[in-house]
Each structure stands twice: as C-alpha cells, then as structure tokens.
Design an enzyme around this catalytic site. Structure first.
Site, PDB file in Angstrom:
ATOM      1  N   GLY A 183       0.821  -1.209   0.000  1.00  0.00           N
ATOM      2  CA  GLY A 183       0.000   0.000   0.000  1.00  0.00           C
ATOM      3  C   GLY A 183       0.853   1.255   0.000  1.00  0.00           C
ATOM      4  N   ASP A 211       2.400  -7.872  10.143  1.00  0.00           N
ATOM      5  CA  ASP A 211       3.741  -8.461  10.006  1.00  0.00           C
ATOM      6  C   ASP A 211       4.820  -7.628  10.686  1.00  0.00           C
ATOM      7  OD1 ASP A 211       3.049  -9.276   6.504  1.00  0.00           O
ATOM      8  OD2 ASP A 211       2.332 -10.153   8.385  1.00  0.00           O
ATOM      9  N   MET A 254       1.461 -16.255  11.186  1.00  0.00           N
ATOM     10  CA  MET A 254       1.652 -15.339  10.077  1.00  0.00           C
ATOM     11  C   MET A 254       2.827 -14.407  10.345  1.00  0.00           C
ATOM     12  SD  MET A 254      -2.063 -14.142   8.722  1.00  0.00           S
ATOM     13  CE  MET A 254      -2.864 -15.033   7.386  1.00  0.00           C
ATOM     14  N   ALA A 367      -7.260 -16.092  11.952  1.00  0.00           N
ATOM     15  CA  ALA A 367      -7.829 -15.815  13.287  1.00  0.00           C
ATOM     16  C   ALA A 367      -6.945 -14.820  14.038  1.00  0.00           C
ATOM     17  CB  ALA A 367      -7.943 -17.108  14.079  1.00  0.00           C
ATOM     18  N   ARG A 369      -5.482 -12.129  12.616  1.00  0.00           N
ATOM     19  CA  ARG A 369      -5.537 -10.738  12.119  1.00  0.00           C
ATOM     20  C   ARG A 369      -6.957 -10.193  11.966  1.00  0.00           C
ATOM     21  NH1 ARG A 369      -3.999 -11.553   5.692  1.00  0.00           N
ATOM     22  NH2 ARG A 369      -6.167 -11.721   5.015  1.00  0.00           N
TER      23      ARG A 369
HETATM   24  N1  LIG Z   1       5.022  -3.153  -6.002  1.00  0.00           N
HETATM   25  C1  LIG Z   1       3.909  -2.411  -5.981  1.00  0.00           C
HETATM   26  N2  LIG Z   1       3.814  -1.281  -6.694  1.00  0.00           N
HETATM   27  C2  LIG Z   1       2.686  -0.546  -6.674  1.00  0.00           C
HETATM   28  N3  LIG Z   1       1.593  -0.863  -5.959  1.00  0.00           N
HETATM   29  C3  LIG Z   1       1.641  -1.987  -5.230  1.00  0.00           C
HETATM   30  C4  LIG Z   1       2.778  -2.825  -5.191  1.00  0.00           C
HETATM   31  N4  LIG Z   1       2.510  -3.890  -4.371  1.00  0.00           N
HETATM   32  C5  LIG Z   1       1.254  -3.703  -3.929  1.00  0.00           C
HETATM   33  N5  LIG Z   1       0.743  -2.567  -4.426  1.00  0.00           N
HETATM   34  C6  LIG Z   1      -0.584  -2.038  -4.162  1.00  0.00           C
HETATM   35  O1  LIG Z   1      -0.823  -2.100  -2.754  1.00  0.00           O
HETATM   36  C7  LIG Z   1      -1.963  -2.915  -2.500  1.00  0.00           C
HETATM   37  C8  LIG Z   1      -1.694  -3.752  -1.263  1.00  0.00           C
HETATM   38  O2  LIG Z   1      -0.452  -4.452  -1.396  1.00  0.00           O
HETATM   39  P1  LIG Z   1      -0.291  -5.884  -0.708  1.00  0.00           P
HETATM   40  O3  LIG Z   1      -1.384  -6.777  -1.205  1.00  0.00           O
HETATM   41  O4  LIG Z   1       1.104  -6.330  -0.925  1.00  0.00           O
HETATM   42  O5  LIG Z   1      -0.610  -5.663   0.824  1.00  0.00           O
HETATM   43  P2  LIG Z   1       0.139  -4.663   1.830  1.00  0.00           P
HETATM   44  O6  LIG Z   1      -0.326  -3.279   1.583  1.00  0.00           O
HETATM   45  O7  LIG Z   1       1.596  -4.915   1.742  1.00  0.00           O
HETATM   46  O8  LIG Z   1      -0.457  -5.104   3.232  1.00  0.00           O
HETATM   47  P3  LIG Z   1      -0.074  -6.444   4.067  1.00  0.00           P
HETATM   48  O9  LIG Z   1       1.385  -6.621   3.955  1.00  0.00           O
HETATM   49  O10 LIG Z   1      -0.536  -6.134   5.442  1.00  0.00           O
HETATM   50  O11 LIG Z   1      -0.855  -7.558   3.430  1.00  0.00           O
HETATM   51  C9  LIG Z   1      -2.150  -3.744  -3.734  1.00  0.00           C
HETATM   52  O12 LIG Z   1      -3.513  -4.065  -3.915  1.00  0.00           O
HETATM   53  C10 LIG Z   1      -1.686  -2.804  -4.829  1.00  0.00           C
HETATM   54  O13 LIG Z   1      -2.738  -1.901  -5.145  1.00  0.00           O
HETATM   55  O1  LIG Z   2      -4.446 -12.266   2.874  1.00  0.00           O
HETATM   56  P1  LIG Z   2      -3.694 -13.317   2.132  1.00  0.00           P
HETATM   57  O2  LIG Z   2      -3.595 -13.010   0.659  1.00  0.00           O
HETATM   58  O3  LIG Z   2      -4.136 -14.704   2.444  1.00  0.00           O
HETATM   59  O4  LIG Z   2      -2.172 -13.192   2.626  1.00  0.00           O
HETATM   60  C1  LIG Z   2      -1.793 -13.662   3.897  1.00  0.00           C
HETATM   61  C2  LIG Z   2      -0.614 -12.784   4.278  1.00  0.00           C
HETATM   62  O5  LIG Z   2      -1.092 -11.510   4.666  1.00  0.00           O
HETATM   63  C3  LIG Z   2      -0.550 -11.167   5.927  1.00  0.00           C
HETATM   64  O6  LIG Z   2      -1.495 -11.468   6.911  1.00  0.00           O
HETATM   65  C4  LIG Z   2      -0.222  -9.707   5.996  1.00  0.00           C
HETATM   66  O7  LIG Z   2       0.756  -9.427   5.042  1.00  0.00           O
HETATM   67  C5  LIG Z   2       0.674 -12.063   6.091  1.00  0.00           C
HETATM   68  O8  LIG Z   2       1.049 -12.225   7.446  1.00  0.00           O
HETATM   69  C6  LIG Z   2       0.175 -13.341   5.457  1.00  0.00           C
HETATM   70  O9  LIG Z   2       1.214 -14.176   4.993  1.00  0.00           O
HETATM   71 MG   LIG Z   3       2.852  -6.349   2.715  1.00  0.00          MG
END
Ligand SMILES: Nc1ncnc2c1ncn2[C@@H]1O[C@H](COP(=O)(O)OP(=O)(O)OP(=O)(O)O)[C@@H](O)[C@H]1O
Ligand SMILES: O=P(O)(O)OC[C@H]1O[C@](O)(CO)[C@@H](O)[C@@H]1O
Ligand SMILES: [Mg+2]
Length: 491
Positions: A183, A211, A254, A367, A369
């Site tokens: 994000g 995380d 996780m 469970a 998160r």
């Molecule tokens: N490398 C990237 N470049 C641009 N946008 C990205 C990238 N990776 C993810 N995003 C955007 O951020 C959103 C969330 O990314 P992601 O699914 O990796 O979860 P996160 O924000 O890292 O949260 P978490 O780690 O808690 O799951 C994606 O739906 C996408 O819109």
């Molecule tokens: O929500 P998804 O796509 O099952 O991904 C699970 C992953 O998301 C997280 O809960 C947050 O990044 C990680 O700890 C876990 O590996």
């Molecule tokens: Mg992430």
C-alpha cells in the site's frame, strides 16, 4: 546506509496561509519530554555512539519532522474533499484508523466531504471510483468494535494515473492510504503521478500490517493485537502437548518474511521450547538439527512446544521441491507450508526413535488478524489518525505518519518502502527469545551463536515454572546447571 538530514525531509505542497483551528492552543506549546513543538525535530538515532559517529552539530543530525497540529495549514478546510482507502491483508485497528480520520477531519477541521473507496486501491479505478461511500461521524461511530475494515480491502495492482484521474474526477485533494509495504508503494507511485501532473493533492500513508515488516516505525499498528491473539494459540498447543504422551505442539504463525509475531507471541506466553523464524535459517538433520533437539526435549521433558513463523524454513521446502514458484495478485511470494514439513519430519523421526509422538498442530492463520484492536492498538490507531489528518491539512504529501521512539513523526514514503523490517539475529529481541527458550534455533552456522552453551529447557531454571503432565506445578527441586551451582527450579 548512513542517513542524512535531507533524506528525512518530507514533501510540502506549499506555504501554509490558513489559520489552523489549533493555532490558539499551540501558541504556548514548547518542546518537552511529552511534546514536540512545531519546527522541532525528532532524532533518527538514540545512542551516543550513533550520534557521535555523524560528527555534526545537533541541528544537522538526521531527524524527522514532528507530527501533530500546526498553527497554519495549507488547505482551506471548507474546500477539502478527503478520500480513505485500506489495502492488503486485514489488520486489527483498520476501522479505528478510519474512524479517527473521519472524526478529526469533521469535528476539528470542519471538513464536510470524506469518501471511503471500497476494496482497496481497486476502489480508485475508473470502473469503481463512483462506488465510494460517504464517511460521516455517524457512519463510523461504532466501527472500531469490529475487526477488518468497513471499506473492504484487496490485493493486486492498479495504474497510478488511472487512480489520479479518479481522484480528480471525485474532487479528492487529501487521500489517506492505510496499507502495508504494498500500500505504501502504491501511495508513493500515486504521489509521484500527482506531482508529475502538478496537482495539489496530499497523499498521506498510515502504515499498517500485522507483520511489522515496515522500517522507520516502532511497530506497525495491529501488530500488538495480532501477537496477543497468537499467544493464546501457543497456550492451547502447550496445554495439549503437555497432556499427551510424547506430545509435539506446533503453532504456525503469520508474518510473511518477518518473524516478529512468532517472537513476541512466544515471549508473551513463554511456553515455547523452540522458535523458528525466516531470519534465522535452521537445519532439520544432524546432531544440532531441529529433529535431534526435539527428540532430546521429548525424552527429557516428555513434550515439546514449537512456534514456527510461516516464512521460516522456505529453503528446506525448496530443497525438497515443495516450494511453488507462485505469487499473490500483489506480487508477494506464496509461502510453502513449513508447518506441514515439521509435522511430517518430526513424526517420522520420533517414530523411528521408538517414541510414540502425539502431534497437536494449530495454524491460526486469519484468526490472528481478523480480531478487533486491543486497547493499546485502539489508542495507537486513533493517534495515528489524528497525526495523518494534521499532516494532510498542513500540506504534507508522500508522507507516512508513524511513531518513532515514542514520538509521532513524518517519514518520507520512499523510506517506508526502502527495505523490509526484519528480526535482527544479532539484536536484543532474538537474544530474548534464545534466553526465554533456553535453546538456540538449530542453525547452519549462519545466524545465531551455535558456540554458546545451550541450557536445556528443564534446567534453565531459576524459578522457572514448568507444567508437568497434569498441568500442575510440581514440587521444587534443586537441579544442577551445567557449569553453575545448584539453582531452585520447579518441575
Ligand atoms: N510493487 C507495488 N507497486 C505498486 N503498488 C503496489 C505494489 N505492491 C502492492 N501494491 C498495491 O498495494 C496494495 C496492497 O499491497 P499488498 O497486497 O502487498 O498488501 P500490503 O499493503 O503490503 O499489506 P499487508 O502486507 O498487510 O498484506 C495492492 O492491492 C496494490 O494496489
Ligand atoms: O491475505 P492473504 O492473501 O491470504 O495473505 C496472507 C498474508 O497476509 C498477511 O497477513 C499480511 O501481510 C501475512 O502475514 C500473510 O502471509
Ligand atoms: Mg505487505
């Protein structure tokens, strides 16, 4: 990498000319141990040696701009339309942050229009941007009493320019992105596209993830609630294992490629005999391998409790051709199931050693998160929300609001995505885990101190309460610590 003061400066949309609703209250504020006055900064480093190394006058030391209300603001609140979006995996506190942003904007700044974009940044595509809902104090009044996010979340990539078009179309000039590393990456790209087009739209990030894999923040919100929940599962498995002949308790937690949840949950319950995390590779086989350690444990104590972070041992899975080369829609690597490998190899090894293992395996997964924020995270989320609103109204952009060394500060978004926050195998957290478990995570000599004397769990002793089979606390007995005098321990 040495950081310099200029690396830590956040971007401003321009001069602040409007009176802030807080200006009167701020007039007499000075910096104290409990407040950072406007214009003052918070040091990046906090030890004498690290500060001395810069050999710079204090004002030139690397430091963050303090978060908080300003005397003057950039936006005329009457002309602000705000947008809120939640991205990535669920995390305790998401609704608390949404609620805090809406309340602060409405009640203190008098902002009249706040749009909640649905299902993550997908909600900002041309197709979905009209589905946004109006967020009002009434709408958000109770949302912090449930986990998840009222806006929904998602994974997967979106085009920054298309999202900027949506912001312009909906008239949004202050966007709050609540997300993890993905994000924050998206928010950084959004801010860059806005800058390229010369638009006056503030983009503020509120870093989020269970995380805790984001740098330049003390902890990501939701992490404390998540590991507290994870600790409950460790307790359950420990009870089960202790009550079973040759009990093998395994909990997989996780955390993706960081082992913070496994470390903190293990320390919180202090029932783990072995903690395995991605940052500290370990061997299965050999005299110092995990299997030999588990066998010794079961023979000495009758059972063993293993906490394994989901990202640990991926090299072992790859060696066995058990790691699919797959990613999720956001490009995050799909992890192999280290829990299953442990369950299978430990059962086979102990059976081979003429033991009769009883395996109790829990993978709490979602469970951990999907719970509501605990009291700590609720407060943390509300204060992050306040800081985010103050930053946006003061015209900061491409800025994340975090707590750093107990102070709320502004961090340039590119820093938040500069690297992954990981457990340092040479740091004090991992040292605490080794001390608490009395075992070194069986290593291949890469991280960890395999030359340090490992103190078997039963004898780590000094007033160590260990549950025997009936779960009670046994009689005190004197035990001989290898290389030390007798200490009192409980069996
Ligand atoms: N490398 C990237 N470049 C641009 N946008 C990205 C990238 N990776 C993810 N995003 C955007 O951020 C959103 C969330 O990314 P992601 O699914 O990796 O979860 P996160 O924000 O890292 O949260 P978490 O780690 O808690 O799951 C994606 O739906 C996408 O819109
Ligand atoms: O929500 P998804 O796509 O099952 O991904 C699970 C992953 O998301 C997280 O809960 C947050 O990044 C990680 O700890 C876990 O590996
Ligand atoms: Mg992430």
């Amino acid at each position: 990498m040495t950081m310099h003061l200029d690396d830590l400066r956040v971007r401003h949309l321009g001069e602040c000319h409007y009176d802030s609703p807080f200006s009167e209250m701020l007039a007499a504020k000075r910096t104290s141990p409990h407040y950072v006055a406007e214009g003052d900064r918070v040091l990046l480093e906090d030890t004498v040696s690290m500060l001395t190394e810069h050999d710079l006058p204090p004002a030139e030391l690397p430091s963050f701009e303090a978060a908080g209300p300003r005397r003057k603001i950039y936006f005329d609140p009457a002309r602000v339309t705000a947008g809120v979006v939640t991205c990535g995996g669920l995390c305790p506190g998401l609704n608390d942050v949404i609620r805090g942003i809406v309340q602060e904007l409405t009640v203190h700044y008098g902002v009249k229009r706040i749009l909640g974009f649905r299902n993550g940044l997908r909600g900002l595509t041309a197709e979905n941007c009209h589905d946004a809902e109006d967020l009002t104090p009434d709408r958000v009044r109770e949302i912090h009493n449930s986990g998840g996010t009222i806006l929904g979340s998602s994974r997967g990539g979106q085009d920054p320019d298309e999202m900027v078009d949506s912001l312009v179309l909906r008239g949004v000039n202050a966007l709050f992105v609540i997300g993890g590393d993905g994000g924050m990456r998206a928010a950084t790209n959004l801010a860059a596209a806005i800058r390229r087009r010369g638009l006056e739209i503030a983009v503020i990030g509120v870093p989020k993830t269970i995380d805790n894999d984001l740098p330049y923040t003390d902890q990501s919100f939701g992490f404390q609630s998540a590991f507290a929940q994870a600790a409950n599962f460790i307790a359950s498995v420990a009870t089960e294992a202790a009550a079973s002949p040759d009990g093998i308790g395994i909990v997989k937690l996780m955390g993706r490629h960081s082992g913070f949840i496994a470390c903190y949950a293990s320390l919180a319950r202090n029932a783990a005999d072995v903690v395995l995390i991605p940052e500290v590779p370990f061997a299965l086989e050999g005299p110092d391998g995990l299997l030999a350690r588990v066998e010794r444990h079961v023979r000495e104590k009758g059972f063993v409790v293993i906490v394994v972070a989901e990202g640990a041992g991926q090299d072992l899975l790859e060696e066995r051709g058990l790691l699919a080369d797959a990613t999720d829609p956001s490009g995050n690597a799909k992890l192999g199931d280290i829990g299953a490998l442990l369950r299978e190899t430990i059962t086979a090894h102990l059976t081979e050693a003429d033991l009769s293992p009883t395996v109790r395996y829990i993978d709490p997964s979602y469970a951990v998160r999907s719970v509501t924020a605990n009291a700590y995270d609720s407060v943390y989320c509300l204060r992050l929300a306040h800081a985010a609103v103050h930053a946006a109204m003061a015209g900061r952009t491409e800025t994340a609001v975090v707590r750093w060394r107990r102070r709320f500060v502004h961090v340039p978004m590119p820093l938040i995505i500069s690297h992954r926050n990981e457990v340092d195998p040479d740091g004090d957290l991992w040292m605490s885990v080794l001390e608490a478990t009395g075992y070194l995570a069986p290593t291949r000599g890469s991280h960890g101190r395999s030359d340090v004397k490992t103190v078997p769990h039963d004898y780590r002793g000094i007033c160590q309460l260990s549950h025997d089979r009936d779960g009670g606390v046994g009689e005190p007995r004197d035990v001989e610590l290898p290389g030390a005098g007798p200490v009192r321990s409980f069996r």
